[in-house]
Structure formats: structure tokens, C-alpha cells
Write a protein that holds these residues in place. Structure first.
Motif, PDB file in Angstrom:
ATOM      1  N   ARG A   1       0.828  -1.217   0.000  1.00  0.00           N
ATOM      2  CA  ARG A   1       0.000   0.000   0.000  1.00  0.00           C
ATOM      3  C   ARG A   1       0.864   1.269   0.000  1.00  0.00           C
ATOM      4  O   ARG A   1       0.352   2.362   0.265  1.00  0.00           O
ATOM      5  CB  ARG A   1      -0.945   0.019   1.193  1.00  0.00           C
ATOM      6  CG  ARG A   1      -1.918  -1.143   1.224  1.00  0.00           C
ATOM      7  CD  ARG A   1      -2.813  -1.228   0.004  1.00  0.00           C
ATOM      8  NE  ARG A   1      -3.722  -2.376   0.108  1.00  0.00           N
ATOM      9  CZ  ARG A   1      -4.597  -2.690  -0.834  1.00  0.00           C
ATOM     10  NH1 ARG A   1      -4.676  -1.990  -1.951  1.00  0.00           N
ATOM     11  NH2 ARG A   1      -5.380  -3.727  -0.681  1.00  0.00           N
TER      12      ARG A   1
ATOM     13  N   LEU B   1       3.633   8.415   3.342  1.00  0.00           N
ATOM     14  CA  LEU B   1       3.021   7.613   2.284  1.00  0.00           C
ATOM     15  C   LEU B   1       3.640   7.926   0.931  1.00  0.00           C
ATOM     16  O   LEU B   1       3.772   9.095   0.568  1.00  0.00           O
ATOM     17  CB  LEU B   1       1.526   7.943   2.229  1.00  0.00           C
ATOM     18  CG  LEU B   1       0.840   7.995   3.605  1.00  0.00           C
ATOM     19  CD1 LEU B   1      -0.393   8.842   3.570  1.00  0.00           C
ATOM     20  CD2 LEU B   1       0.536   6.593   4.084  1.00  0.00           C
TER      21      LEU B   1
ATOM     22  N   LEU C   1       2.884   8.093  -2.597  1.00  0.00           N
ATOM     23  CA  LEU C   1       1.784   8.031  -3.552  1.00  0.00           C
ATOM     24  C   LEU C   1       2.219   8.414  -4.957  1.00  0.00           C
ATOM     25  O   LEU C   1       1.515   8.167  -5.917  1.00  0.00           O
ATOM     26  CB  LEU C   1       0.624   8.913  -3.100  1.00  0.00           C
ATOM     27  CG  LEU C   1       0.087   8.653  -1.677  1.00  0.00           C
ATOM     28  CD1 LEU C   1      -1.080   9.558  -1.365  1.00  0.00           C
ATOM     29  CD2 LEU C   1      -0.323   7.208  -1.499  1.00  0.00           C
ATOM     30  N   ASN C   2       3.340   9.071  -5.069  1.00  0.00           N
ATOM     31  CA  ASN C   2       3.901   9.278  -6.401  1.00  0.00           C
ATOM     32  C   ASN C   2       5.422   9.287  -6.300  1.00  0.00           C
ATOM     33  O   ASN C   2       5.971   9.343  -5.195  1.00  0.00           O
ATOM     34  CB  ASN C   2       3.253  10.487  -7.106  1.00  0.00           C
ATOM     35  CG  ASN C   2       3.835  11.823  -6.738  1.00  0.00           C
ATOM     36  OD1 ASN C   2       4.994  11.955  -6.380  1.00  0.00           O
ATOM     37  ND2 ASN C   2       2.993  12.842  -6.820  1.00  0.00           N
TER      38      ASN C   2
ATOM     39  N   TYR D   1       3.668  11.772   1.014  1.00  0.00           N
ATOM     40  CA  TYR D   1       2.546  12.413   1.671  1.00  0.00           C
ATOM     41  C   TYR D   1       2.562  12.080   3.150  1.00  0.00           C
ATOM     42  O   TYR D   1       2.902  10.967   3.548  1.00  0.00           O
ATOM     43  CB  TYR D   1       1.232  12.025   0.979  1.00  0.00           C
ATOM     44  CG  TYR D   1       1.212  12.653  -0.384  1.00  0.00           C
ATOM     45  CD1 TYR D   1       0.689  13.921  -0.559  1.00  0.00           C
ATOM     46  CD2 TYR D   1       1.841  12.040  -1.468  1.00  0.00           C
ATOM     47  CE1 TYR D   1       0.755  14.551  -1.792  1.00  0.00           C
ATOM     48  CE2 TYR D   1       1.908  12.660  -2.705  1.00  0.00           C
ATOM     49  CZ  TYR D   1       1.359  13.914  -2.858  1.00  0.00           C
ATOM     50  OH  TYR D   1       1.449  14.550  -4.071  1.00  0.00           O
TER      51      TYR D   1
END
Lengths: 314, 314
Positions: free
Chosen positions: A28, A41, A43-44, A49
Motif C-alpha cells: 500500500r 506515504l 503516492l507518487n 505524503y
């Protein structure tokens, strides 16, 4: 007090919540999970993030007689402070508001506080939930940092200098005043309208070796840095910036200071001073990281102080 | 009841929270903000991120005598249901838990419920906050969809068929039973362990023209679809799937059904049936979208029913 009542929030989260679903972290794209100021996180490819969530409850995190506008602003600023300590640029926020009844004047004033907050940090509210119950405000904030640049609790090294932003204990002093007077005049900004040190956090990326938001108390929170970084710290009570002369342990470790405590190697000290001058934010050196794995607070006579107490949520 | 007490959650969020910081939506890459099941965020070029937050409160969203494990699982599934209705694949979640005292057995059991939830949906818990107060659980969930593929409330068109997943009203019936017996036996899964219809939502991307989570009541929530899509709807009471024969308005609009109501053009009906068979999830046609801008519920005799009532949070 029984042991279960003295369990602090950090230990509690560590014990019951730190490994839930950890098998799915990699798939994830979660780089850092439960246990720092916020989650990191992926995310790209270029940006990470940063996500944090914080609940403020009447009579615990804010006094019941303060204005809905201040309740809203304060609850959001508190949540954002965790992002500041990660060196993140805020992106947006969502809130879950629980309140006893739909009073329009109250809600309008609360909504003004959210607007103040959005305007100050230039971020939109992207969602929310309202429920009926005792007044509490949960704020989730998300921000971003360049990949690998998040300030974490885990990077402090032996001989790094320890710094703290702002003035410690003012929120505690103002809260005492407010409780006495029950009257919300001007001059209570440290308690009512704390600022999240976002700009400072952004400047500290590439300079600080570790950072933490000290809302639970300077000593308690610095201790988390020591544990995460596997180091110790010598902190000098006399060096801690306060607005009164009597630097009690209660004053400096009372919590509610939405400031950043960070560490940086000695060769960064000129840069740190420069940032302080440029932003107009006091930054004070209060001690040094050691290899002892113990946090020691040293009093005016050079003696080690007893650190048994400290702010605990439960 | 005064008007302020009957203000429903949707109107309340619309009125006080829908425009906060909206000046910053574009620069913060927010595509859809307050007002749908969840927010839609553009964080990388090919993927949109979907964010939702939901609070569950003792005696309102869960009964006080149900197990901490069920409280945890139910609170998380409820929040995830909003992501299902957006056709999102869940990524991770964070929780803000408020509870009166640190009871280890309670926390262990609560933590088991989180583990069940993480394992079922294969997502990690990435952060949390704990505070002292009356028991409540706020869950923030984030998921992803391919860019432009999120199922929204706003796409329903005249002559689209209206479908609902699952069986409506079972949670309501079980809750009544539970309140009577105060005993949490087996057979209460619709209320205690609702499933978020994630797989269904994923299948409906490219098929449904609009979708909504019907946790606040089928009629009330379908009405939000009509408003967002600027259309009306004719719904036939007799077609609504229930497990009892007496399809009262109270039963079908009681809320707590974590199912998806969606619309799709007639030429998609074979595909819809196929999805239902493949997933083993009942999907029932209950009516048709009209151009009247009004939701009409039609009874067994073909008469229009009075729709004044409906679930309101305040």
C-alpha cells in the motif's frame, strides 16, 4: 495510581496499534506507519505524503467557555503541528465534528474559525462528518515533502545540538489565567490560537537530524526522539526559553506548546540562527545529544533533576 | 421540533462546511471536496485518491454492550463504505479513539477488531490518536481509483435504472432484537459486522452512472443522488429487497445499511446481473431515474407515498 492509568498515550499506541495490518504496508506504499508525528506515504515517485489525525475534546484540549471560532482554529492548528514537525507543506484537511445540538450561531462561529485556519495556511477543507454527542473535534491533515526529506524522530546523533522553537510554558500560564478569569480577553494567543510552525519545519528539511512536535511536553516528547534515535540527551533547565523566571519542571513540560524540538549537528548552528532571524521565530539551544540512552535534565546548580513525572493522557 | 433540530447532516455540512478554503482547492490538487461520499484528490497523474472520515459514537452508532472487537470492526467498515460507493480500492486508514480509561482487556479486544478489519480488506493502520473521554471512534480511510473513474453522486441520467445491493433493513431489525435481548449472539452480522461493498464498487466503475452509500437511509441518500444529478426518481416499494414482508418506510429508510445504491443505463443491465452473480451479492432493480427533479416512492397499489420523514442526525 495503578499502572493502567499511568500508561501514556505513546506506549498505548505502541502496544495496541503499532502492528495492525503491517503485512500490507509495502503493497500500500506506506513508508512510515504508526509511531512518529505522522505517517509517510509514497503516492507518487517524487513526493511523499504525510498524514496525521488529532482529536480535541472539551475540558481536556480546550476550555468549554472559549469561542467556537477559537475551538475550531485551535483544534486544526494542533493537528497541523504534527505536519510542521515532519517538515511537510500542508495540502488539505478534513474534520469530524461531534456536538450536542445544531445551534446555528455556534456553527457559524465555528465555521469562521475554520476559515481563519484555511486562510492562514492556504489549504482547503475537503471533507467532514458531523455526529451528535459531547463536543469534540477530530482533524485529519495531509501534507507533502520531497521524497526522503521528511523530518523524523529517528535521526538524532551523538553531539547534535538540541533546539526548541518559541517560548515554552506560555500556553500553560495562559490556561491557568483563563481558568481563573473564565474570560477570554486578548493576550491568550499561545493557548487559544497556537501557530503550527510550518515555515520553520520547511526550513529545517536538510538541516535538522530529527524533529518532534512538543505538544505533550518538551521533556516527554524529546524522550521519544531519544528512544527512536537510540541516543540520550543532556538538557539544561536554565537554557530553556520561558517568559517567567521560575522554570519549574511543570512549566517546561506542561504540554500545549505547539513548538518544534529538533536536533542538528554543530556545523549547522549558523544556518539555524539564520532561519530564526529570517522567520522571526525564536530558536534556542537547550542541550546536546549524548550516547547514554538517557535523557538528563540539569538544574541551575548542575545537578541531575528527577524526571519521574510528565504529562500523560490517561 | 424546531427547524434547527431537524436540520439533517447533509444540509448542515453543506451550509457550514462546503466552502471553507475553497480558494485553495486547485492549487492543492483537490478535484472534489466536501459534499460527496468522499473527497477526490489528484496526487499523481494517473491515480486519484479518495479520502473519507467518519465518527462512530456509543449509543448512537453502536450499542454500549457490544464487544470492543465489534465496535472497532464496525466503525472501520462504516467509514470504508463511503470508499466502496466511490469505486475506490482502499489503501490505508488511521483512527482517533476516545475512551474513558485505559483498560487493557478492552484495548486488546478492540485491537483484534482492527486486525480483523485490516486482514479482510488488506490495508494497514498508518496512524492514530488516543484521547480520554466518552467512547467514540473516528476512522479516516484513503483509497485510490484510476483518474476520472470515481463513482460520484452526480452522474444519474433520465431513464437510468436504479439498483441497490444487499438486503435493506436487516441492520434495523437486528438492532431492535439486540436492544431487546442485550445479548450479542450470532446472527447479527448486518448490524455488528457490516461489510463495505468494496468489490462491488470496483466492478461498478465504467458501469454505474452514479453511486452512493445508503447508510443514512435508502430514500434519504437516493434523494442526494437526485439533487446532485439534477434528476428525479420513481422507486417502487414492492421492489425493494427486504427479509420481511412488511416493507414499512421505517424499515427501508432506517439507515445502517452499508450497501450501495447506484444507477446505470438500461443497456448495462446484463452486466449488472453478471456482477451480482459473480460476486454473490444480491443486486436489485428498484426503480427508474426521471426528469421530474422529485423522488417518488410508489406503494403496492401504485399510489405515491408521503416522504416527509427520514433519518436525521440532529
Amino acid at each position: 495510581m495503578s499502572k493502567e492509568n499511568t500508561l501514556d498515550e505513546h506506549l498505548l499506541i505502541q502496544k495496541y496499534f503499532s502492528d495492525i495490518g503491517s503485512a500490507y504496508l509495502a503493497e500500500r506504499n506506506v513508508e512510515l506507519s504508526v509511531g512518529d508525528d505522522a505517517a509517510v506515504l509514497n503516492l507518487n515517485p517524487d513526493t511523499q505524503y504525510i498524514n496525521s489525525i488529532d482529536t480535541s475534546i472539551e475540558d481536556i484540549h480546550f476550555l468549554s467557555f472559549i469561542s467556537p471560532r477559537d475551538i475550531a482554529y485551535r483544534s486544526c492548528a494542533i493537528a497541523l503541528s504534527d505536519l510542521a514537525a515532519c517538515g511537510a507543506n500542508p495540502s488539505w484537511y478534513s474534520i469530524a465534528l461531534t456536538f450536542p445540538k445544531a445551534d446555528h450561531l455556534w456553527l457559524e462561529d465555528f465555521s469562521s474559525g475554520l476559515n481563519d485556519f484555511s486562510d492562514e495556511y492556504k489549504i482547503p477543507l475537503v471533507g467532514g462528518d458531523t455526529t451528535k454527542g459531547k463536543l469534540s473535534v477530530t482533524v485529519q491533515v495531509m501534507g507533502e515533502v520531497k521524497k526522503g526529506k521528511a523530518l523524523l524522530r529517528s535521526g538524532a546523533k551523538e553531539n547534535d545540538l538540541i533546539y526548541v522553537s518559541g517560548v515554552i510554558g506560555d500556553a500553560f500560564l495562559q490556561l491557568k489565567e483563563l481558568k481563573k478569569s473564565q474570560n477570554q480577553d486578548t493576550g491568550f494567543d499561545a493557548y487559544l490560537n497556537p501557530k503550527a510552525q510550518i515555515e520553520l519545519g520547511l526550513e529545517l528539511v536538510d538541516i535538522a537530524s530529527s524533529a518532534i512536535d512538543i505538544s505533550d511536553g518538551l521533556i516527554q516528547d524529546l524522550n521519544l526522539v531519544c528512544k527512536s534515535s537510540d541516543v540520550g540527551a543532556d538538557v539544561h533547565l536554565s537554557m530553556i526559553p520561558t517568559s517567567v523566571e521560575n522554570k519549574t519542571l511543570e512549566l517546561i513540560n506542561s504540554g500545549d506548546d505547539y513548538q518544534i524540538c529538533f536536533t542538528a549537528s554543530e556545523d549547522k548552528s549558523a544556518k539555524v540562527n539564520n532561519i530564526s532571524a529570517r522567520l522571526g521565530v525564536p530558536i534556542t539551544e537547550i542541550g546536546k545529544i549524548t550516547n547514554t540512552r538517557e535523557l538528563t535534565l540539569i538544574d541551575h546548580e548542575g545537578n541531575k533533576m528527577d524526571l519521574e513525572s510528565g504529562y500523560s493522557h490517561f
